[in-house]
Design a protein around this motif. Sequence first.
Motif, PDB file in Angstrom:
ATOM      1  N   THR A   1      12.905 -35.564 -49.439  1.00 35.69           N
ATOM      2  CA  THR A   1      11.554 -35.083 -49.744  1.00 35.69           C
ATOM      3  C   THR A   1      10.747 -34.727 -48.492  1.00 35.69           C
ATOM      4  O   THR A   1       9.674 -34.155 -48.600  1.00 35.69           O
ATOM      5  CB  THR A   1      10.779 -36.180 -50.518  1.00 35.69           C
TER       6      THR A   1
ATOM      7  N   VAL B   1      12.239 -32.372 -42.807  1.00 37.36           N
ATOM      8  CA  VAL B   1      13.627 -31.996 -42.517  1.00 37.36           C
ATOM      9  C   VAL B   1      14.422 -31.895 -43.815  1.00 37.36           C
ATOM     10  O   VAL B   1      15.213 -30.962 -44.020  1.00 37.36           O
ATOM     11  CB  VAL B   1      14.263 -33.029 -41.553  1.00 37.36           C
TER      12      VAL B   1
ATOM     13  N   SER C   1      12.820 -42.610 -50.715  1.00 38.60           N
ATOM     14  CA  SER C   1      12.340 -43.994 -50.823  1.00 38.60           C
ATOM     15  C   SER C   1      12.152 -44.383 -52.280  1.00 38.60           C
ATOM     16  O   SER C   1      12.268 -43.555 -53.192  1.00 38.60           O
ATOM     17  CB  SER C   1      11.005 -44.129 -50.086  1.00 38.60           C
TER      18      SER C   1
ATOM     19  N   ARG D   1       9.489 -44.742 -53.686  1.00 38.21           N
ATOM     20  CA  ARG D   1       8.385 -43.942 -54.248  1.00 38.21           C
ATOM     21  C   ARG D   1       8.916 -42.732 -55.007  1.00 38.21           C
ATOM     22  O   ARG D   1       8.307 -42.259 -55.960  1.00 38.21           O
ATOM     23  CB  ARG D   1       7.467 -43.434 -53.120  1.00 38.21           C
ATOM     24  N   SER D   2      10.085 -42.248 -54.588  1.00 47.57           N
ATOM     25  CA  SER D   2      10.632 -41.008 -55.160  1.00 47.57           C
ATOM     26  C   SER D   2      11.824 -41.279 -56.086  1.00 47.57           C
ATOM     27  O   SER D   2      12.095 -40.468 -56.993  1.00 47.57           O
ATOM     28  CB  SER D   2      11.115 -40.092 -54.032  1.00 47.57           C
TER      29      SER D   2
HETATM   30  N1  NAP Z   1      10.476 -32.545 -38.472  1.00 50.95           N
HETATM   31  C1  NAP Z   1      11.269 -32.146 -37.475  1.00 50.95           C
HETATM   32  O1  NAP Z   1      11.163 -31.008 -36.961  1.00 50.95           O
HETATM   33  C2  NAP Z   1      12.348 -33.076 -36.945  1.00 50.95           C
HETATM   34  C3  NAP Z   1      13.263 -32.548 -36.045  1.00 50.95           C
HETATM   35  C4  NAP Z   1      14.297 -33.354 -35.561  1.00 50.95           C
HETATM   36  C5  NAP Z   1      14.384 -34.664 -35.994  1.00 50.95           C
HETATM   37  N2  NAP Z   1      13.469 -35.177 -36.860  1.00 50.95           N
HETATM   38  C6  NAP Z   1      13.656 -36.560 -37.343  1.00 50.95           C
HETATM   39  O2  NAP Z   1      14.114 -36.470 -38.695  1.00 50.95           O
HETATM   40  C7  NAP Z   1      13.648 -37.588 -39.448  1.00 50.95           C
HETATM   41  C8  NAP Z   1      12.810 -37.091 -40.616  1.00 50.95           C
HETATM   42  O3  NAP Z   1      11.675 -36.403 -40.112  1.00 50.95           O
HETATM   43  P1  NAP Z   1      10.655 -35.644 -41.061  1.00 50.95           P
HETATM   44  O4  NAP Z   1       9.788 -34.881 -40.161  1.00 50.95           O
HETATM   45  O5  NAP Z   1      11.392 -34.910 -42.146  1.00 50.95           O
HETATM   46  O6  NAP Z   1       9.849 -36.902 -41.737  1.00 50.95           O
HETATM   47  P2  NAP Z   1       9.041 -36.970 -43.096  1.00 50.95           P
HETATM   48  O7  NAP Z   1       8.558 -35.627 -43.493  1.00 50.95           O
HETATM   49  O8  NAP Z   1       8.033 -38.044 -42.923  1.00 50.95           O
HETATM   50  O9  NAP Z   1      10.143 -37.465 -44.200  1.00 50.95           O
HETATM   51  C9  NAP Z   1      10.656 -38.758 -44.198  1.00 50.95           C
HETATM   52  C10 NAP Z   1      11.673 -38.953 -45.339  1.00 50.95           C
HETATM   53  O10 NAP Z   1      12.169 -40.305 -45.275  1.00 50.95           O
HETATM   54  C11 NAP Z   1      12.049 -40.900 -46.571  1.00 50.95           C
HETATM   55  N3  NAP Z   1      11.805 -42.343 -46.461  1.00 50.95           N
HETATM   56  C12 NAP Z   1      10.745 -42.969 -45.885  1.00 50.95           C
HETATM   57  N4  NAP Z   1      10.869 -44.324 -46.027  1.00 50.95           N
HETATM   58  C13 NAP Z   1      12.026 -44.530 -46.685  1.00 50.95           C
HETATM   59  C14 NAP Z   1      12.709 -45.703 -47.147  1.00 50.95           C
HETATM   60  N5  NAP Z   1      12.206 -46.938 -46.932  1.00 50.95           N
HETATM   61  N6  NAP Z   1      13.882 -45.563 -47.792  1.00 50.95           N
HETATM   62  C15 NAP Z   1      14.391 -44.323 -48.029  1.00 50.95           C
HETATM   63  N7  NAP Z   1      13.790 -43.174 -47.634  1.00 50.95           N
HETATM   64  C16 NAP Z   1      12.623 -43.282 -46.968  1.00 50.95           C
HETATM   65  C17 NAP Z   1      10.855 -40.191 -47.214  1.00 50.95           C
HETATM   66  O11 NAP Z   1      10.948 -40.333 -48.621  1.00 50.95           O
HETATM   67  P3  NAP Z   1       9.617 -40.434 -49.580  1.00 50.95           P
HETATM   68  O12 NAP Z   1       9.062 -39.048 -49.714  1.00 50.95           O
HETATM   69  O13 NAP Z   1      10.171 -40.970 -50.855  1.00 50.95           O
HETATM   70  O14 NAP Z   1       8.664 -41.366 -48.898  1.00 50.95           O
HETATM   71  C18 NAP Z   1      11.084 -38.759 -46.728  1.00 50.95           C
HETATM   72  O15 NAP Z   1      12.055 -38.141 -47.551  1.00 50.95           O
HETATM   73  C19 NAP Z   1      12.841 -38.466 -38.477  1.00 50.95           C
HETATM   74  O16 NAP Z   1      13.688 -39.479 -38.008  1.00 50.95           O
HETATM   75  C20 NAP Z   1      12.445 -37.476 -37.387  1.00 50.95           C
HETATM   76  O17 NAP Z   1      12.204 -38.106 -36.148  1.00 50.95           O
HETATM   77  C21 NAP Z   1      12.462 -34.410 -37.364  1.00 50.95           C
END
Ligand code: NAP
Length: 354
Positions: free
Chosen positions: A12, A15, A37, A39-40
Amino acid sequence: MAKTKVGVLGATGSVGQRFILLLKDHPTLELVALGASSRSAGKKYSEAVNWQQTTLLPDEAADITVSPCDPSYFTDCKVVFSGLDADVAGDVEKAFAEAGLAVISNAKNYRRDPHVPLVVPLVNTDHLSILKSRKTPGFIVCNSNCSTAGLVVPLKALSALGPIDAVSVTTMQALSGAGFSPGVPSMAILDNVIPFIGGEEEKMEYETRKILGSVSADGTTIADIPASDIKVSAQCNRVAVTDGHLECVSMRFAHRPPPTLEQVKEALRTYECAPQSAGCPSAPKHAIHLLEQPDRPQPRLDRDRDAGYGVSVGRVREDPLLDYKFVVLSHNTVIGAAGSGILIAEYLITQNVI
Ligand SMILES: NC(=O)c1ccc[n+]([C@@H]2O[C@H](COP(=O)([O-])OP(=O)(O)OC[C@H]3O[C@@H](n4cnc5c(N)ncnc54)[C@H](OP(=O)(O)O)[C@@H]3O)[C@@H](O)[C@H]2O)c1
């Protein structure tokens, strides 16, 4: 040939949503499971997700029920792509690898482990060879931090001209790089630039040295380039751009005299990477788009070249402090995250690792 069944963890998020888009109609990978998570979990993806992409949510994903991130819900999958928060990624990704799956992670947790390849597929697919020495079927491969991904592509191209011993980089990083929950508040970023991204500078300074490093002599680990051999200094800023990290880079070659400006441009223009020669379906036509216009690359105009799988380099010129300076643009959720994961999976399929 049957498609390889894959799942997405953290489906969700910023990424995760990019993975959903890139897996739509993919020729060799089939999306069959989604995790997030509590939540979803239990909801249809279309109800769980706050869809933030400019392309509509693909039908194939909309009806999939989101699962908890537990391997027992992913038994159909050979590969999982993880877009999980670093707070949870460590334990979850380990559990999936122990269950025998190939885990391709975007989180930081295992990037410094010498037994885990840290791969930008336009640069160092050779590091994936250490997977051949593993003792169990499952494994973890990490993508780099999104800002590092853009930086290392031109550095790798230029290292063909001789070793590089100093790099200074200042980034202007897009909002999607901060994720969606909670992300960057609009009142913090409109009419503003934030000159701090927690942990980002340290990641760029370390990950560059591991990605440009080499496989150890026994073929089981990755050896970083020592910090004394290549000094990397990063300054990271958040700007009000949706997608695409722009980076101003100055670099110096170790040997005197340095290559000429024409040699530098030619090395960038002609750079080719392994996924191209391996015939990976998502490999960019040009790993580096060398732009000659004086005001390019720009995020809105150039981030989607080669669907975000290539990087753009422009303003290549001599630098009065180091040797050369240039600007690089990379799509942070494609080659900086989800697209990199997909390209790694495609490459591992061509090498019969998955
Ligand atoms: N954004 C970028 O450009 C980028 C680039 C390279 C690397 N990264 C890395 O990729 C990862 C994700 O980044 P993002 O930007 O996509 O973050 P994000 O938008 O905050 O998404 C986080 C995801 O993790 C899930 N999550 C959170 N807590 C959880 C739990 N306890 N159990 C299972 N799932 C859980 C969330 O699900 P819910 O919606 O259900 O809460 C959501 O799907 C991070 O480690 C980040 O550092 C990001």
